[in-house]
Structures are given as structure tokens and as C-alpha cells.
Motif scaffolding. Structure first.
Motif, short mmCIF file in Angstrom:
data_model
loop_
_atom_site.label_atom_id
_atom_site.label_comp_id
_atom_site.label_asym_id
_atom_site.label_seq_id
_atom_site.Cartn_x
_atom_site.Cartn_y
_atom_site.Cartn_z
N ASP A 13 2.58 -34.79 -30.42
CA ASP A 13 4.02 -34.82 -30.11
C ASP A 13 4.30 -35.70 -28.90
OD1 ASP A 13 2.95 -32.93 -28.34
OD2 ASP A 13 4.43 -31.38 -28.78
N TRP A 14 3.36 -35.78 -27.95
CA TRP A 14 3.52 -36.73 -26.85
C TRP A 14 3.40 -38.16 -27.36
CZ3 TRP A 14 6.12 -36.24 -22.80
CH2 TRP A 14 6.09 -35.09 -22.00
N ALA A 15 2.48 -38.40 -28.29
CA ALA A 15 2.33 -39.74 -28.85
C ALA A 15 3.63 -40.21 -29.49
CB ALA A 15 1.19 -39.76 -29.86
N ALA A 19 6.06 -43.28 -28.02
CA ALA A 19 5.97 -44.47 -28.88
C ALA A 19 6.89 -45.60 -28.41
CB ALA A 19 6.27 -44.10 -30.33
N PRO A 20 8.12 -45.31 -27.92
CA PRO A 20 8.98 -46.41 -27.47
C PRO A 20 8.41 -47.23 -26.32
CG PRO A 20 10.28 -44.43 -27.85
CD PRO A 20 8.84 -44.02 -27.92
N VAL A 21 7.49 -46.64 -25.55
CA VAL A 21 6.92 -47.37 -24.41
C VAL A 21 5.46 -47.76 -24.67
CG1 VAL A 21 8.48 -46.40 -22.69
CG2 VAL A 21 6.36 -45.19 -23.23
N GLU A 22 5.04 -47.71 -25.93
CA GLU A 22 3.66 -48.10 -26.23
C GLU A 22 3.38 -49.55 -25.83
OE1 GLU A 22 0.29 -47.82 -29.75
OE2 GLU A 22 2.33 -47.10 -30.12
N VAL A 148 6.91 -45.52 -18.31
CA VAL A 148 6.23 -44.56 -19.17
C VAL A 148 6.59 -43.13 -18.76
CG1 VAL A 148 3.97 -43.69 -19.92
CG2 VAL A 148 4.34 -46.16 -19.61
N THR A 149 6.50 -42.84 -17.47
CA THR A 149 6.73 -41.47 -17.04
C THR A 149 8.22 -41.10 -17.11
OG1 THR A 149 6.64 -42.25 -14.72
CG2 THR A 149 4.64 -41.32 -15.66
N ASP A 150 9.10 -42.06 -16.94
CA ASP A 150 10.52 -41.79 -17.17
C ASP A 150 10.77 -41.40 -18.63
OD1 ASP A 150 11.09 -42.35 -14.54
OD2 ASP A 150 12.26 -44.16 -14.94
N GLN A 151 10.08 -42.08 -19.55
CA GLN A 151 10.23 -41.74 -20.96
C GLN A 151 9.74 -40.33 -21.24
OE1 GLN A 151 11.79 -43.07 -23.39
NE2 GLN A 151 11.01 -41.86 -25.12
N ALA A 152 8.66 -39.93 -20.56
CA ALA A 152 8.15 -38.57 -20.71
C ALA A 152 9.19 -37.55 -20.25
CB ALA A 152 6.85 -38.40 -19.93
N VAL A 153 9.84 -37.83 -19.14
CA VAL A 153 10.88 -36.92 -18.63
C VAL A 153 12.04 -36.86 -19.62
CG1 VAL A 153 12.54 -36.51 -16.78
CG2 VAL A 153 10.21 -37.26 -16.22
N ARG A 154 12.46 -37.99 -20.12
CA ARG A 154 13.57 -38.01 -21.09
C ARG A 154 13.22 -37.19 -22.33
NH1 ARG A 154 13.48 -43.66 -19.80
NH2 ARG A 154 15.21 -44.23 -18.42
N ALA A 155 11.97 -37.29 -22.77
CA ALA A 155 11.55 -36.54 -23.95
C ALA A 155 11.64 -35.04 -23.72
CB ALA A 155 10.14 -36.94 -24.35
N LEU A 156 11.24 -34.59 -22.54
CA LEU A 156 11.34 -33.17 -22.22
C LEU A 156 12.79 -32.71 -22.18
CD1 LEU A 156 8.64 -32.84 -19.44
CD2 LEU A 156 8.60 -31.71 -21.67
N VAL A 157 13.65 -33.51 -21.57
CA VAL A 157 15.06 -33.15 -21.49
C VAL A 157 15.67 -33.09 -22.89
CG1 VAL A 157 17.32 -33.89 -20.62
CG2 VAL A 157 15.29 -34.09 -19.16
#
Length: 233
Positions: A13-15, A19-22, A148-157
Motif C-alpha cells: 500500500d505504501w508502494a 508511485a507518483p514520486v517513483e 517523497v516524504t511530503d507524498q507520504a504525508v499526503r497519502a496518510l491524510v
């Protein structure tokens, strides 16, 4: 950093979420290999760079945002603030976290600086920047990790709660505009340079637990031992 597909180096699910920042991840990997070829070692080890994403995104209920990995060889393990079980003495920031933990909850922290038990309870220990040059703090700030880490935060939100974000220090505070309505616990960084200016006495662990319980989620078992009889507050 491994060149494998994302779903082979992190939770599926993290992958999907990253994916947008791969392309950025691939570019960072190329930059890290160039650093190694130029004789500039970096931390943590390649297999640990993306360790924060090993456990499922779906499990995360507390987001703790750090700065970048410890620059001391043997210290960085891919989880913000955590170190390997055999590291002695503890890094000063982690020692200060343990001091505040004991003051807040009245319990004895773990016998080592390994914070992996927190991650098993849905605590994501995520640095803003996931690599660092040996002995050179903040040396990889311009590699693009923040994308990358901003995208991770957005995904959690986007996933929704229960979720509490813990922002310690200026770099962590940079993600606050991404958090929307997510409940936030913030203070100065636990670094020895700033801990006395708002981290000590902030009681972040009990604050996180209260916010989790408001959202119908259980508290985190921050300590392996029960509170002492001398707990105050």
C-alpha cells in the motif's frame, strides 16, 4: 538504495501511495550511487533507507516527523530517532526523548534505543530526508527527499484517521500545511540545542494518547514497563 520495484522494498500500500514520486526515488538512487562512487559514504545502509515504509500504511495511527538520519556510523537504522539495540551511548536527541517520556508517563523507557516496538503499534517514524553523508548533518537536504516524504504525508491524510501527527522542530513543522484537519502535537526539537526551549515539559506522549482516544483508537504502549508509583500530573 535498491533498484527493485517499489512493492519489493516496501509495503504494497505504501508502494501504491508513493508511485507518483517513483521517478524522484529513482533519481535519488542514482545520486546516492554517484556519492558512493565518488568516495562519499552515506547512511543508513541501502537496505534500510526505505525501512519506514516496511509496515503497512493502513496500520499508521501516529506520524512522528524527524529531520534526517543520525550521521554517525552505526546509528542510522531507517527509522527517525531510533538506533540499533547495541548503540551506546544513546544519541542526545533520543536520550532527551526518553527523559521526557519518563517525565510524562512515569514509566521506564526501553533498555535500548531501538524504537521498533513503536512501529509495530502503528507509529511511523519518518525523517523528512532519508539519507545523510557520514559525519555531515543535513548534507542530503537537496537530493529531493522532501518530495517523497511530503507524498507520504499526503497519502496518510487522504486515507483518513485515526491519525495524530507529532512535529518536533522547524523541519517537521514544514509538513503542517499538508495535514489538513489531522490533530497535531508540536514542540521544539529534542536536540540538546533546543530541548530546553519547549520540548522538555511538553508531555507529547500523553497528548498523543488523548487525541487517539478521542478518535476511538487505543493508546500507544510507549514503555515496556508499567508506570511507577511516583507518576505525577
Amino acid at each position: 538504495m535498491p533498484r527493485l520495484p517499489l512493492d519489493q522494498v516496501m509495503s504494497p500500500d505504501w508502494a501504491a501511495a508513493l508511485a507518483p514520486v517513483e521517478p524522484r526515488l529513482r533519481a535519488i538512487g542514482d545520486a546516492l550511487r554517484a556519492e558512493s562512487a565518488a568516495g562519499r559514504p552515506w547512511l543508513p545502509g541501502p537496505d534500510a533507507v526505505l525501512r519506514a515504509f516496511a509496515r503497512p500504511l493502513a496500520e499508521v495511527r501516529v506520524l512522528v516527523v524527524g529531520q534526517d538520519p543520525y550521521p554517525t556510523p552505526g546509528h542510522a537504522v531507517g527509522l527517525a530517532f531510533s538506533v540499533a539495540p547495541d548503540v551506546r551511548p544513546l544519541p542526545r536527541s533520543l536520550a532527551n526523548i526518553y527523559t521526557e517520556l519518563q517525565a510524562d508517563l512515569g514509566c521506564t523507557p526501553g533498555p535500548t534505543g531501538d524504537l521498533t516496538p513503536w512501529t509495530h503499534q502503528g507509529v511511523l517514524l519518518l525523517n523528512r530526508v532519508l539519507t545523510v553523508g557520514v559525519g555531515a548533518p543535513a548534507s542530503h537536504q537537496r537530493l529531493g527527499w522532501q518530495e517523497v516524504t511530503d507524498q507520504a504525508v499526503r497519502a496518510l491524510v487522504a486515507r483518513g484517521g485515526p491519525l495524530v501527527a507529532v512535529l518536533w522542530g522547524r523541519q517537521a513543522a514544514e509538513v503542517r500545511p499538508l495535514l489538513g484537519d489531522v490533530r497535531v502535537v508540536s514542540s521544539a526539537h529534542p536536540s540538546p540545542l533546543s530541548a530546553a526551549r519547549g520540548f522538555f515539559g511538553s508531555r507529547p506522549f500523553s497528548a498523543v494518547d488523548a487525541l487517539l482516544e478521542e478518535q476511538g483508537a487505543p493508546a500507544v504502549r510507549w514503555c515496556p514497563s508499567p508506570p511507577s508509583s511516583g507518576r505525577s500530573g
